[in-house]
Design an enzyme around this catalytic site. Sequence first.
Site, mmCIF file in Angstrom:
data_model
loop_
_atom_site.group_PDB
_atom_site.id
_atom_site.type_symbol
_atom_site.label_atom_id
_atom_site.label_comp_id
_atom_site.label_asym_id
_atom_site.label_seq_id
_atom_site.Cartn_x
_atom_site.Cartn_y
_atom_site.Cartn_z
ATOM 1 N N GLU A 6 0.807 -1.091 0.177
ATOM 2 C CA GLU A 6 -0.076 0.068 -0.057
ATOM 3 C C GLU A 6 0.976 1.329 0.054
ATOM 4 O O GLU A 6 1.601 1.248 0.758
ATOM 5 C CB GLU A 6 -0.846 0.111 1.343
ATOM 6 C CG GLU A 6 -1.857 -0.955 1.361
ATOM 7 C CD GLU A 6 -3.288 -0.571 0.376
ATOM 8 O OE1 GLU A 6 -3.358 0.638 -0.067
ATOM 9 O OE2 GLU A 6 -4.281 -1.398 0.545
ATOM 10 N N HIS A 43 -3.889 -3.102 -8.079
ATOM 11 C CA HIS A 43 -5.136 -3.754 -7.611
ATOM 12 C C HIS A 43 -6.201 -3.801 -8.752
ATOM 13 O O HIS A 43 -7.158 -4.500 -8.718
ATOM 14 C CB HIS A 43 -5.614 -2.984 -6.222
ATOM 15 C CG HIS A 43 -6.712 -3.492 -5.369
ATOM 16 N ND1 HIS A 43 -7.152 -3.183 -4.601
ATOM 17 C CD2 HIS A 43 -7.310 -4.993 -5.710
ATOM 18 C CE1 HIS A 43 -8.017 -3.874 -3.775
ATOM 19 N NE2 HIS A 43 -7.842 -5.132 -4.572
ATOM 20 N N ASP A 84 -7.078 1.667 -8.133
ATOM 21 C CA ASP A 84 -5.994 1.828 -7.482
ATOM 22 C C ASP A 84 -4.715 0.880 -8.098
ATOM 23 O O ASP A 84 -4.878 -0.290 -8.284
ATOM 24 C CB ASP A 84 -5.888 1.872 -6.120
ATOM 25 C CG ASP A 84 -6.133 0.393 -5.369
ATOM 26 O OD1 ASP A 84 -7.155 -0.035 -6.005
ATOM 27 O OD2 ASP A 84 -5.481 -0.117 -4.291
#
Length: 268
Positions: A139, A177, A187
């Site tokens: 992330e 993703h 994303d």
Amino acid sequence: MMGCKTFFFTGLIAFWGCSPNLYKEANRSYKQQAKAFANELKKQPADIDSAMMASQWVGTTNFGMRKPNFVIIHHTAQAACDTTLKTFTLPRTQVSAHYVICKDGTINHMLNDYLRAWHAGSGKWGNVTDINSVSIGIELDNNGFEPFTEIQINSLLQVLKKLKKDNNIPTANFIGHADIAPKRKVDPNKYFPWQQLAANGFGYWHDTVNVKLPENFDAMQALRIIGYDTKDSIAAIRAFKLHFVQQDTEAKLTDADKKIIYDLYRKY
Ligand SMILES: [Zn+2]
């Protein structure tokens, strides 16, 4: 810096106060859960279905840990790195990632790479449907609408280099993703430097200068061969363009887009 807060006194003096205990509770929970899994691994025979069917248990002497074969890149869609760390340390959220990389380049490692994080959700790439079981989730702190910082990308490249080397992850298997969940996710955002990643050996990029489209080229079939779930063709085209075209994510394929797909599909 992680776990640190600025305290202000009388408007004049400020200092950094570190609270190393900020994630104490979460770290304790991590340890307990990891221990439970370790106990599971030690069982002889392992009480899983395939062993239950066996006549006897004979422990082999030759084995290793399973390794991730994909890296899935995300943006957090949150306002700050600390918010994401908090989200990933609250059991009720049921979401996590192996790494969270902040805008200032800080790398937070949150889960042993051998374990399964909950970052991908339902998705598909080629015939792989349990992405969490075969991937590392990374992330990047980003609200979803802004460019990524250079220092953040440099940290990402360091992490990717180690992951690729340690796990022998194929160049093609560094994806986003949105690539694996085109109907649900967008994303990392259009500012993500996929071309820079590809130049460093993480994912592919395209060069269409000398590409001639063959007659009857089936762009959707090529997208499917690359890995996209093309059941929803509009979503698949949008996800492909978010990754490989970026400046235009309209769900329409121009001849230039088709050339990109043709060039890419020959690499996959
Ligand atoms: Zn995501």
